[in-house]
Design an enzyme around this catalytic site. Structure first.
Site, PDB file in Angstrom:
ATOM      1  N   HIS A  71      -0.392  -2.335  -3.689  1.00 23.52           N
ATOM      2  CA  HIS A  71      -0.276  -2.059  -2.256  1.00 23.52           C
ATOM      3  C   HIS A  71      -1.611  -2.329  -1.541  1.00 23.52           C
ATOM      4  O   HIS A  71      -1.679  -3.127  -0.599  1.00 23.52           O
ATOM      5  CB  HIS A  71       0.150  -0.601  -2.039  1.00 23.52           C
ATOM      6  CG  HIS A  71       0.265  -0.207  -0.603  1.00 23.52           C
ATOM      7  ND1 HIS A  71       1.458  -0.179   0.065  1.00 23.52           N
ATOM      8  CD2 HIS A  71      -0.675   0.158   0.319  1.00 23.52           C
ATOM      9  CE1 HIS A  71       1.258   0.185   1.322  1.00 23.52           C
ATOM     10  NE2 HIS A  71      -0.036   0.400   1.504  1.00 23.52           N
ATOM     11  N   GLU A  72      -2.664  -1.691  -2.017  1.00 20.43           N
ATOM     12  CA  GLU A  72      -3.967  -1.874  -1.362  1.00 20.43           C
ATOM     13  C   GLU A  72      -4.443  -3.314  -1.520  1.00 20.43           C
ATOM     14  O   GLU A  72      -5.104  -3.858  -0.651  1.00 20.43           O
ATOM     15  CB  GLU A  72      -5.001  -0.884  -1.911  1.00 20.43           C
ATOM     16  CG  GLU A  72      -4.661   0.594  -1.704  1.00 20.43           C
ATOM     17  CD  GLU A  72      -4.287   0.978  -0.275  1.00 20.43           C
ATOM     18  OE1 GLU A  72      -4.718   0.282   0.665  1.00 20.43           O
ATOM     19  OE2 GLU A  72      -3.529   1.951  -0.102  1.00 20.43           O
ATOM     20  N   HIS A  77      -3.096  -5.326   1.270  1.00 17.34           N
ATOM     21  CA  HIS A  77      -3.919  -5.160   2.478  1.00 17.34           C
ATOM     22  C   HIS A  77      -5.193  -6.011   2.380  1.00 17.34           C
ATOM     23  O   HIS A  77      -5.605  -6.676   3.326  1.00 17.34           O
ATOM     24  CB  HIS A  77      -4.345  -3.699   2.634  1.00 17.34           C
ATOM     25  CG  HIS A  77      -3.292  -2.795   3.189  1.00 17.34           C
ATOM     26  ND1 HIS A  77      -2.663  -3.024   4.385  1.00 17.34           N
ATOM     27  CD2 HIS A  77      -2.770  -1.629   2.718  1.00 17.34           C
ATOM     28  CE1 HIS A  77      -1.798  -2.028   4.625  1.00 17.34           C
ATOM     29  NE2 HIS A  77      -1.838  -1.176   3.626  1.00 17.34           N
ATOM     30  N   GLU A 107       0.700  -3.370   7.291  1.00 22.14           N
ATOM     31  CA  GLU A 107       1.474  -2.640   6.291  1.00 22.14           C
ATOM     32  C   GLU A 107       2.551  -3.538   5.677  1.00 22.14           C
ATOM     33  O   GLU A 107       2.927  -3.365   4.521  1.00 22.14           O
ATOM     34  CB  GLU A 107       2.080  -1.387   6.935  1.00 22.14           C
ATOM     35  CG  GLU A 107       2.632  -0.374   5.968  1.00 22.14           C
ATOM     36  CD  GLU A 107       1.604   0.236   5.025  1.00 22.14           C
ATOM     37  OE1 GLU A 107       0.385   0.076   5.243  1.00 22.14           O
ATOM     38  OE2 GLU A 107       2.027   0.864   4.042  1.00 22.14           O
TER      39      GLU A 107
HETATM   40 CO    CO Z   1      -0.836   0.673   3.472  1.00 21.02          CO
END
Ligand code: CO
Length: 490
Positions: free
Chosen positions: A258-259, A262, A288
């Site tokens: 997830h990170e 980003h 996101e």
């Molecule tokens: Co996030």
């Protein structure tokens, strides 16, 4: 004149990046006693940024450039974006910005203590102040329709409560029966993911998956923090953090991926436009969508694990050598109502957001008092997820967001998932062999596609414009519903 504008913004960005480094440090290595002093330092830097962004000289440059017919398309878009920010900033006085920053810092410190001690009353008075300050902020900025729109606009320009209500109402209707069908039909054994997993090996797996997706460790690093996050000081240094828990392998995997999603975005913006809108990421919802696309659409798919499960088996042989990849995949995709948002599955997750959105709307429209929040929170968890919340720590105190006064932020998480489903639909139209490629462990083409369609555009377009450019239509939650139906076969 345009050159002056560029220099001014880049110097301002230097201060902002310095402040991001202090934030990063605060959440990774700062000793616990350093909080008050750090709050003061961050407040000073945010005042400096505010001064620079609202200086009469900068204003003069912007208004001159606004009428400059010789500017190219990107230059013009940069100037217009800066003008919108200026007009917003000007409505908040320097005193007010400092007051917000200090209140947020105090809120964060109190929330940490309240969360640890499961004591809502410890945090409530400061939360009340933060709500009032945010109402004042919204009134200063100005808004049409709901007061919430002024705050939402900070995170998702061009999006209003009407848009959110429309999207959430549509999703709510579909998700209630979907959750029921999935929980009845999805055959999986959760036990296979339980156990003790050597934190060092978990860390190694996280790094491996990040490398596979194309995260550049020459321009990034990973550290520990209580709550995983990513931060960027410019495309040359974009960092992520994770929180490895010995008994939760999936949490480490999903937070890293997830990170990483980003951070890929931040590493992908154009250094040539450092400090300029064209060199910044787009809205929070779009950001996101980048993380959730990797975390869920790719990182929780069977084809992804066909490629990378052997590494999991290699690192944890006693645990996984006799477990088939299909069973691993099924276990990590169990749909089950739960208390904690960050640990929720990708379907019930959106009820967590709908609940927070409804509470924020009520707070900012003064329809509920802060002291009534635990009760409201618990009743909504009962209504949407059928759960009895056992404690405030597992309930209203679980998230960091309200502690620093970030109202209007939560909905962007759901928007991210809905955008991500729309991107998946679009990329599959271009790459009919998408699934085969992922199954072979080829992920670089995804990063390239995102670069071409999203990263390189910075903030040149509004999120809704970008959505139309990529997919041919505005955000349509139907893609998310179709994605869930397809994945779970319901
Ligand atoms: Co996030």
């Amino acid at each position: 004149m345009y050159q002056k504008y560029v220099q001014h913004l880049q110097k301002t960005q230097d201060i902002q990046s310095a402040s991001s480094i202090l934030h990063w440090d605060m959440e990774t290595y700062m000793p616990s006693g350093g909080g008050e002093m750090r709050g003061r330092q961050l407040a000073t830097l945010s005042t400096l940024v505010h001064e620079k962004m609202t200086s009469p000289e900068f204003e003069r440059i912007l208004y001159t450039l606004r009428d400059d017919e010789t500017l190219g398309k990107i230059e013009k878009a940069n100037v217009l974006d800066s003008l919108r920010s200026l007009e917003r900033e000007k409505k908040l006085s320097e005193d007010f910005v400092e007051k917000l920053s200090l209140a947020g810092n105090r809120g964060f410190n109190l929330w940490q203590k309240a969360h640890k001690e499961n004591d809502f009353d410890l945090f409530a008075p400061q939360l009340e102040k933060l709500v009032d300050l945010n109402i004042e902020k919204a009134n200063r900025i100005g808004f049409e329709g709901n007061v919430y729109n002024a705050l939402l606009g900070n995170f998702e320009p061009n999006t209003t409560t009407d848009d959110l209500d429309h999207v959430f109402e549509g999703i709510k209707k579909e998700l209630v029966p979907l959750v029921k069908n999935i929980t009845e039909s999805w055959q999986a054994n959760a036990e296979i993911l339980k156990g003790d997993f050597d934190p060092k090996k978990q860390w190694e797996l996280g790094i491996y998956l990040l490398e596979k997706m194309g995260y550049d460790f020459n321009h990034g690093r990973m550290d520990h923090s209580l709550h995983p996050f990513s931060t960027s000081f410019g495309p040359e240094d974009c960092r992520i953090t994770t929180n490895v828990k010995g008994n939760d392998l999936i949490d480490t995997i999903s937070s890293c991926v997830h990170e990483g999603g980003h951070a890929l975005y931040e590493q992908g913006v154009d250094m040539k436009y450092y400090g300029l809108p064209a060199g910044k990421s787009n809205s929070y919802g779009i950001h996101e969508s980048m993380s959730r696309f990797y975390e869920n659409n790719i990182g929780r798919s069977l084809s992804y694990w066909k490629a990378f499960y052997p590494k999991v088996q290699e690192l944890f042989p006693e645990k996984f050598k006799n477990i088939a990849v299909e069973d691993f995949y099924k276990a990590m995709n169990i749909v089950k109502p739960s208390f904690i948002r960050t640990a929720a599955d990708e379907v019930t997750y959106h009820f967590h957001i709908i609940i927070r959105y409804e509470i924020e709307l009520a707070l900012l429209n003064k329809k509920v008092k802060v002291k009534e929040l635990p009760e409201l929170w618990n009743s909504l968890y009962k209504k949407y997820l059928g759960l009895d919340v056992p404690s405030n720590k597992m309930g209203v105190l679980q998230d960091v967001h309200w502690s620093d006064g970030s109202f209007g932020y939560f909905p962007t998480y759901s928007l991210g998932s809905f955008y991500a489903a729309q991107w998946e639909h679009s990329i599959k139209k271009e790459f009919s062999d998408f699934t085969d490629r992922v199954e072979r462990g080829e992920l670089r083409f995804i990063k390239e596609w995102l670069h071409k369609n999203i990263y390189m555009h910075g903030r040149i377009y509004f999120p809704d414009e970008m959505c139309v450019m990529i997919s041919g239509e505005k955000l349509n939650p139907k893609y998310f519903v179709d994605y869930i139906k397809g994945k779970f076969g319901v």
